[in-house]
Design an enzyme around this catalytic site. Structure first.
Site, short mmCIF file in Angstrom:
data_model
loop_
_atom_site.label_atom_id
_atom_site.label_comp_id
_atom_site.label_asym_id
_atom_site.label_seq_id
_atom_site.Cartn_x
_atom_site.Cartn_y
_atom_site.Cartn_z
N TYR A 148 1.64 10.74 -4.33
CA TYR A 148 1.87 11.15 -5.71
C TYR A 148 1.80 12.67 -5.88
CZ TYR A 148 1.05 6.18 -5.99
OH TYR A 148 1.10 4.84 -5.75
N PRO A 176 0.82 -1.21 0.00
CA PRO A 176 0.00 0.00 0.00
C PRO A 176 0.86 1.27 0.00
CG PRO A 176 0.14 -0.88 2.22
CD PRO A 176 0.88 -1.85 1.34
N GLY A 177 0.39 2.26 -0.71
CA GLY A 177 1.07 3.56 -0.70
C GLY A 177 0.07 4.64 -0.38
N CYS A 182 3.58 28.15 -17.26
CA CYS A 182 3.13 28.53 -18.59
C CYS A 182 2.61 27.32 -19.36
CB CYS A 182 4.26 29.20 -19.33
SG CYS A 182 4.84 30.65 -18.45
N GLU A 183 1.46 26.85 -18.97
CA GLU A 183 0.75 25.72 -19.60
C GLU A 183 -0.71 25.90 -19.26
OE1 GLU A 183 1.84 22.72 -21.06
OE2 GLU A 183 3.99 22.96 -20.73
N ARG A 226 -1.28 15.68 -10.36
CA ARG A 226 -2.39 14.73 -10.48
C ARG A 226 -3.63 15.29 -11.20
NH1 ARG A 226 -5.01 12.59 -6.85
NH2 ARG A 226 -5.14 10.56 -7.81
N TYR A 273 -4.17 13.00 -14.32
CA TYR A 273 -5.18 11.94 -14.12
C TYR A 273 -6.60 12.48 -14.02
CZ TYR A 273 -1.05 9.40 -12.27
OH TYR A 273 0.17 8.82 -12.08
C1 LIG Z 1 2.18 2.03 -7.40
C2 LIG Z 1 2.25 0.65 -6.92
C3 LIG Z 1 1.82 0.33 -5.63
C4 LIG Z 1 1.18 1.34 -4.71
O1 LIG Z 1 -0.09 1.71 -5.13
P1 LIG Z 1 -1.04 2.56 -4.15
O2 LIG Z 1 -2.24 2.84 -4.92
O3 LIG Z 1 -0.28 3.81 -3.83
O4 LIG Z 1 -1.31 1.73 -2.97
C5 LIG Z 1 1.98 -0.97 -5.20
N1 LIG Z 1 2.53 -1.91 -6.00
C6 LIG Z 1 2.95 -1.65 -7.26
C7 LIG Z 1 3.55 -2.73 -8.06
C8 LIG Z 1 2.81 -0.36 -7.76
O5 LIG Z 1 3.20 -0.10 -9.00
#
Ligand SMILES: *Cc1c(COP(=O)(O)O)cnc(C)c1O
Length: 429
Positions: A384, A274-275, A355-356, A312, A316
């Site tokens: 991110y 998890p990130g 400048c975009e 982002r 995205y």
């Molecule tokens: C980016 C990534 C994550 C983390 O994703 P989150 O949405 O930030 O939890 C975990 N594993 C892999 C392989 C990734 O590319």
């Protein structure tokens, strides 16, 4: 839940008023709440406790050394996608044995560094990578521990740019051919296939994709074992969504509910990466209004943070809640729904100085009238955000602050003009 709260119409991070931080450190400024960050890490550790998981924080989400150190101190391992991230994880105090090495394009040098530091899994995404890793490992006289990454071929579940488990993306091995690939390396002297990896994409706001992915994983683990591979790890990646617009995300327990039974069936140790779930809602980007202007029937707020600080929205199409740090009496202190009509507001575009025309944080956003010098908070910017910051337009990258209770400290200083030219200065002839 996070620890960014309004008290008497002033935004606080834990017990520190955000204006105090802006005055002390300047803007734009990334502000992180330690309590929020640890709360989310603990939520995952607790929800999955039954499987004794190795929670590997995804360094690419926010690689700040102090944040990574905090994570290491609280039991997290690390998921790295490059030699640079491996360096960060080690500098933050992680042991190699708690690091998984991901990425579709690892160089021989990166593989070698990973092996020398004893990373516990390489997530391998192609046949070419598998054989290259085998060669590097043999040259070092070791066996590389491998988790084959499968692309489970699931229906679309998030933004096209961040969906990594639909057919045809660059990630992973095809689910149709992964069994043949695994078969081809049974008994390989430089490779030990000990795991299966999948990462579905991000952010994911439903549990179903994990249920479907886990079911496919169970079948593959059984097939690999039948070939003779000693599969001990099931790595279900990251991707758990967070509250960007309102209370829309699932608790970690909802993902655990669909993932844990599959893990149990395989008898594997669970790995998670998890990130965003950990750091996303733990971070705020504070900016100052430089000018306001109306043109072509539209109203603009021009702030000192820009797409180089937070890409982002333009990359995205993502939504970040934005609200004044000192909301005036005519508007709610904190709206329940930022996309609904809010009394005392009108539609404005929040943009930066780059400048975009793609340099925006929000378009047509309901905000109160703002004035030069007002502070704005962009919420859920911990993931991110700084990790993708650049020097485009020769802008200096922002400072980062960590708050805990009533105290705050710098965890990355604001860049200087000298930093900006540091890699070029010596090359001037
Ligand atoms: C980016 C990534 C994550 C983390 O994703 P989150 O949405 O930030 O939890 C975990 N594993 C892999 C392989 C990734 O590319």
């Amino acid at each position: 839940m996070d620890h960014f709260v309004y008290r008497d119409r002033t935004l606080f991070c834990e017990d520190v008023p955000v204006p105090e931080l802006a005055d002390t450190y300047g803007t734009p400024l990334y502000v992180y709440s330690q309590a929020t960050l640890l709360r989310h890490l603990t939520e995952i550790q607790t929800a999955f406790a039954q499987a004794n998981p190795i929670v590997c924080y995804s360094v690419k989400t926010n690689g700040n050394l102090s944040l990574c150190r905090l994570m290491a101190e609280h039991g997290a391992g690390f998921d790295v996608t490059s030699g640079g991230e491996l360096y960060r994880a080690l500098r933050a105090g992680s042991k190699g044995s708690k690091i998984v090495f991901a990425g579709v394009g690892k160089s021989d040098a990166e593989m070698k560094t990973g092996l020398e530091n004893g990373v516990f899994l390489f997530n391998v995404e192609s046949e070419g990578e598998l054989h290259a890793l085998g060669e590097v490992a043999r040259s070092l006289g070791v066996k590389a521990p491998v988790a084959l990454r499968v692309n489970p071929d699931l229906p679309p579940k998030t933004h096209a740019k961040t969906d990594t488990s639909v057919k045809g993306v660059k990630f992973g091995l095809d689910i149709e051919t992964i069994i043949d690939v695994a078969k081809s390396v049974v008994g390989h002297p430089g490779l030990a296939v000990v795991g299966l990896h999948m990462h579905l994409g991000s952010p994911i706001l439903k549990a179903d994709p994990y249920r479907e992915g886990a079911a496919k994983a169970v079948a593959l683990v059984k097939a690999f074992r039948a070939q003779g591979h000693d599969i001990r790890y099931l790595n279900m990646g990251g991707g758990f969504g967070i509250h960007y617009r309102k209370q829309e995300a699932l608790p970690a327990a909802a993902f655990a509910e669909v993932i844990l039974p599959a893990v149990k069936e395989t008898g594997c140790q669970l790995v998670l990466e998890p990130g965003r779930f950990i750091v996303g809602n733990a971070g705020l980007l504070v900016s100052r209004v430089v000018f306001t202007k109306s043109t072509g029937g539209k109203h603009y707020v021009i702030q000192d943070a820009a797409m180089n600080d937070l890409i982002r929205p333009t990359l995205y199409d993502s939504f970040h809640r934005i609200w004044p740090v000192h909301p005036r009496a005519e508007v709610p202190e904190r709206p329940d729904d930022y996309e609904a009509e809010i009394p005392g507001t009108f539609a404005q575009d929040v943009v930066g100085p780059v400048c975009e025309s793609g340099d925006f944080f929000a378009k047509g956003r309901n905000l109160p009238a703002l004035a030069r010098g007002d502070l704005l908070a962009t919420f859920s910017a911990g993931a991110y955000g700084m990790a993708m910051a650049s020097n485009y337009n020769s802008r200096l990258r922002a400072a980062e602050i960590l708050v805990t209770g009533r105290t705050h400290r710098l965890i990355r200083r604001r860049e200087t003009f000298e930093d900006l030219v540091a890699c070029e200065d010596d090359c001037l002839s």
